[in-house]
Design a protein around this motif. Structure first.
Motif, PDB file in Angstrom:
ATOM      1  N   SER A 158       0.817  -1.209   0.000  1.00 57.65           N
ATOM      2  CA  SER A 158       0.000   0.000   0.000  1.00 57.65           C
ATOM      3  C   SER A 158       0.854   1.265   0.000  1.00 57.65           C
ATOM      4  O   SER A 158       0.352   2.342  -0.317  1.00 57.65           O
ATOM      5  N   LEU A 159       2.115   1.157   0.370  1.00 63.50           N
ATOM      6  CA  LEU A 159       3.005   2.316   0.427  1.00 63.50           C
ATOM      7  C   LEU A 159       3.853   2.470  -0.838  1.00 63.50           C
ATOM      8  O   LEU A 159       4.700   3.368  -0.897  1.00 63.50           O
ATOM      9  N   GLN A 163      -2.024  13.360   4.933  1.00 65.29           N
ATOM     10  CA  GLN A 163      -0.735  13.969   5.293  1.00 65.29           C
ATOM     11  C   GLN A 163       0.354  13.005   4.821  1.00 65.29           C
ATOM     12  O   GLN A 163       1.023  12.335   5.605  1.00 65.29           O
ATOM     13  N   VAL A 164       0.542  12.959   3.492  1.00 65.34           N
ATOM     14  CA  VAL A 164       1.310  11.877   2.863  1.00 65.34           C
ATOM     15  C   VAL A 164       2.784  11.918   3.246  1.00 65.34           C
ATOM     16  O   VAL A 164       3.381  10.885   3.595  1.00 65.34           O
ATOM     17  N   ASP A 165       3.389  13.097   3.202  1.00 68.62           N
ATOM     18  CA  ASP A 165       4.810  13.187   3.542  1.00 68.62           C
ATOM     19  C   ASP A 165       5.042  12.736   4.977  1.00 68.62           C
ATOM     20  O   ASP A 165       6.001  11.989   5.249  1.00 68.62           O
ATOM     21  N   SER A 166       4.168  13.147   5.889  1.00 72.00           N
ATOM     22  CA  SER A 166       4.294  12.747   7.292  1.00 72.00           C
ATOM     23  C   SER A 166       4.056  11.248   7.465  1.00 72.00           C
ATOM     24  O   SER A 166       4.694  10.595   8.299  1.00 72.00           O
ATOM     25  N   MET A 167       3.114  10.719   6.679  1.00 70.38           N
ATOM     26  CA  MET A 167       2.829   9.289   6.749  1.00 70.38           C
ATOM     27  C   MET A 167       4.081   8.470   6.424  1.00 70.38           C
ATOM     28  O   MET A 167       4.463   7.551   7.149  1.00 70.38           O
ATOM     29  N   TYR A 168       4.757   8.843   5.351  1.00 72.40           N
ATOM     30  CA  TYR A 168       5.954   8.094   4.953  1.00 72.40           C
ATOM     31  C   TYR A 168       7.100   8.327   5.937  1.00 72.40           C
ATOM     32  O   TYR A 168       7.952   7.457   6.130  1.00 72.40           O
ATOM     33  N   ILE A 172       1.403   9.304  -7.258  1.00 70.44           N
ATOM     34  CA  ILE A 172       0.380   9.020  -6.242  1.00 70.44           C
ATOM     35  C   ILE A 172       0.715   7.707  -5.544  1.00 70.44           C
ATOM     36  O   ILE A 172       1.191   6.746  -6.162  1.00 70.44           O
ATOM     37  N   SER A 173       0.502   7.699  -4.244  1.00 74.22           N
ATOM     38  CA  SER A 173       0.720   6.495  -3.441  1.00 74.22           C
ATOM     39  C   SER A 173      -0.438   5.514  -3.648  1.00 74.22           C
ATOM     40  O   SER A 173      -1.578   5.919  -3.887  1.00 74.22           O
ATOM     41  N   ASP A 174      -0.126   4.235  -3.519  1.00 73.71           N
ATOM     42  CA  ASP A 174      -1.155   3.202  -3.684  1.00 73.71           C
ATOM     43  C   ASP A 174      -2.284   3.390  -2.675  1.00 73.71           C
ATOM     44  O   ASP A 174      -3.472   3.326  -3.027  1.00 73.71           O
ATOM     45  N   THR A 186       8.640   0.406  -5.285  1.00 73.14           N
ATOM     46  CA  THR A 186       8.245  -0.369  -4.112  1.00 73.14           C
ATOM     47  C   THR A 186       8.677   0.370  -2.851  1.00 73.14           C
ATOM     48  O   THR A 186       9.500   1.300  -2.895  1.00 73.14           O
ATOM     49  N   PHE A 187       8.128  -0.039  -1.741  1.00 76.99           N
ATOM     50  CA  PHE A 187       8.498   0.591  -0.472  1.00 76.99           C
ATOM     51  C   PHE A 187       9.997   0.465  -0.233  1.00 76.99           C
ATOM     52  O   PHE A 187      10.655   1.444   0.173  1.00 76.99           O
TER      53      PHE A 187
END
Length: 596
Positions: free
Chosen positions: A34-35, A105-110, A168-170, A196-197
């Motif tokens: 998912s990432l 909050q995609v950047d923070s998520m990663y 875009i992230s999965d 991939t992650f």
């Protein structure tokens, strides 16, 4: 379809756990899937950049307007955190504690999974991949990516984009798919690149190492710079980038220096783009702004008596955002004072440019003056020589004032001459070299050379005299032939009288309320011609002394003056003797009529 609600819960619990334990999350294999991140074609573009050929292979459309222009656009905004406006807007529409807000909050998520600078690293990878693919097809292409250098560019709007391609992230795709017609139009065929992650994590770690090296280098640079400032060193010259001017030519400033100090700052200014380190160079290159010196410009836009005066002038203009002294060039001590004072009072972030040693700046100054290096320029200044003379001295290994003085002393001691000017030194060195080749004393060679030069000069003078006599004879013959065909010259003048001439047209163009144009009629041999105002110049050649007309043996001239206040005069001379044969004048509407 995956159970994304369960996955969201799983990720949420992982993140909550990481906050408690303050450690990076180790994702499961399902979370890794998912990432992963996709680089996608924009399905809403009518003539997309990427298409397929007859064999169903991916290719680039050469009819796309951006491809034709040589630059396509991409968006990394979906890899950013929400903008403050987007976050506040979502909080108004849904529960502020809703997990959807956290997931966007995609950047923070990663970052929770140990991945930093998501948009930067993947944009760089994606841009390189596209440029290389285009090159393989023989197409030169640039990629401009929105939100590449930011972390808060996500507007939370998944209704569509204007860019050709986007990242875009999965998991972002999955959790927003239900409410986005734009994303629902995507298919697997729209995926250009997948990371991939593990690949993203490796890229992030590598980038962090690069940043760490850069920070280490910057720290070491600033430590060295500070030491030079504390030592009041003048061995290096540097620059302070106070404001990045992205719409015009940067404004350069310094102190009112002279002598070696002036050479240092001017030489540094002439280094142009080399004064900016890599990060600054990238900025100016992107903006297509050069720091190079234009020889039509002044070296500096402003100079000051001391660094205190510079600060007093720069501070208020910088506070008002005025375009003034963007780049200050000086020694480290003054640059550090100015940097600290501006940051203290205005809170601005300034950047120190490259430090260049005195040898580099001095040599650059010399290049700007037309010399090869500063030692050469200084030598020329000491003996008052020009570049050509210095290069000639170098042929005899005379490279400094000491060696030059030895030759001067030798010229006097050998009795060669008491003239020790640069020009005579070069003459002596030439004579000495030729004398040694012929096993002669230099003075004897000089005497023989001078005697030969005088002999050749005498021959040249005699030949010139003969040439001039021949030319004079040819001119006499030409004049005689001309006088035979045109024995007389008529000169028409139009002025205030007494031989004064203003303009011949003035006596033939009607003046006053009732003035009328008049004509000039000439019969020259068998040729008759009437001249009106518009073609008077064809009658002869007009000089400051009047309109001169070459006349044959048989001629007739009829002229009438139309001017109210000007006098028309005619004078005819014999070309063979120079004698005046005829002279007459006429006032308004008066006539001059003469024939032979």
């Amino acid at each position: 379809m995956k159970n994304f609600k369960s996955l969201i819960l799983l990720i949420s619990l992982s993140i909550f756990s990481s906050y408690i334990n303050a450690e990076v999350i180790i994702p499961s294999e399902e979370e890794k899937t998912s990432l992963q991140v996709y680089l996608m074609k924009n399905p809403s573009i009518s003539n997309p950049v990427f298409t397929t050929d007859i064999d169903n292979n991916l290719t680039i459309s050469k009819t796309n307007s951006n491809v034709i222009a040589g630059k396509i656009k991409s968006s990394a905004c979906y890899l950013n955190d929400l903008t403050s406006y987007a976050k506040a807007n979502l909080e108004r529409m849904i529960n502020p504690d809703n997990e959807m807000i956290n997931f966007l909050q995609v950047d923070s998520m990663y970052a929770n999974y140990g991945i930093e600078n998501l948009a930067i690293i993947l944009s760089g990878e994606g841009e390189n991949a596209i440029v290389n693919f285009a090159n393989s097809l023989g197409i030169e292409l640039e990629v401009e990516t929105a939100c590449k250098d930011s972390i808060n560019g996500n507007r939370g709007n998944f209704g569509g984009l204007n860019e050709d391609i986007f990242y875009i992230s999965d998991y972002v795709y999955s959790v927003t798919l239900e409410n986005s017609n734009f994303l629902q139009n995507l298919t697997a065929a729209d995926i250009l690149v997948t990371w991939t992650f593990d690949e993203i994590l490796a890229l992030s770690n590598n980038y962090l190492e690069v940043l760490a090296e850069g920070e280490k280098g910057e720290k070491e640079f600033m430590e060295g710079f500070t030491n030079l400032a504390e030592e009041k060193s003048k061995d290096y010259t540097g620059s302070l980038f106070i404001k990045l001017n992205d719409y015009g030519n940067p404004k350069f400033c310094t102190l009112n220096y002279s002598d070696d100090d002036a050479v240092a700052v001017i030489g540094y200014r002439q280094m142009g783009d080399a004064m900016a380190h890599s990060a600054l160079s990238d900025y100016y290159n992107e903006k297509e702004i050069t720091l190079n010196y234009n020889e039509n410009d002044y070296y500096f836009d402003n100079t000051f008596d001391d660094i205190g005066e510079a600060f007093d002038n720069i501070k208020p203009k910088l506070a008002n955002n005025e375009d003034y002294c963007n780049i200050f060039i000086d020694y480290p001590e003054n640059l550090l004072k100015l940097k600290n004072a501006l940051e203290r009072d205005l809170g601005v972030q300034t950047v120190i440019g490259n430090l260049l040693d005195r040898t580099t700046t001095s040599n650059q100054y010399a290049l700007g003056q037309g010399y090869d290096n500063y030692e050469q320029l200084n030598f020329a200044y000491q003996i008052e020589a020009n570049y050509g003379e210095i290069k000639s001295l170098e042929n005899y290994q005379i490279l400094n004032q000491s060696e030059f003085k030895k030759v001067q002393d030798e010229i006097v001691s050998t009795g060669y001459s008491n003239d020790t000017s640069t020009n005579n030194v070069l003459t002596y060195l030439d004579d000495l070299s030729n004398a040694q080749q012929q096993n002669m004393n230099v003075n004897e060679y000089r005497d023989a050379r001078v005697e030969e030069e005088e002999r050749l000069a005498k021959i040249a003078r005699e030949e010139e005299q003969l040439r001039q006599a021949k030319l004079a004879k040819e001119e006499q013959l030409r004049q005689a032939e001309f006088a035979k065909e045109y024995p007389y010259t008529a000169t028409l003048t139009c002025g205030m009288g007494g031989g004064d001439h203003i303009n011949i047209f003035g006596c033939f163009a009607g003046s006053g309320s009732y003035g009328a144009d008049t004509e000039l009629e000439i019969t020259n041999g068998q040729n008759y011609q009437m001249y009106k105002v518009y073609n008077l110049g064809q009658a002869g050649k007009e000089y400051r002394t009047g309109l001169e007309i070459n006349l044959k043996e048989s001629f007739k001239i009829f002229a009438q003056n139309s001017a109210e206040y000007l006098v028309l005069s005619l004078k005819i001379i014999d070309n063979a003797t120079g004698a005046t044969l005829y002279q007459d004048s006429a006032a308004q509407y008066g006539v001059i009529n003469v024939s032979n």
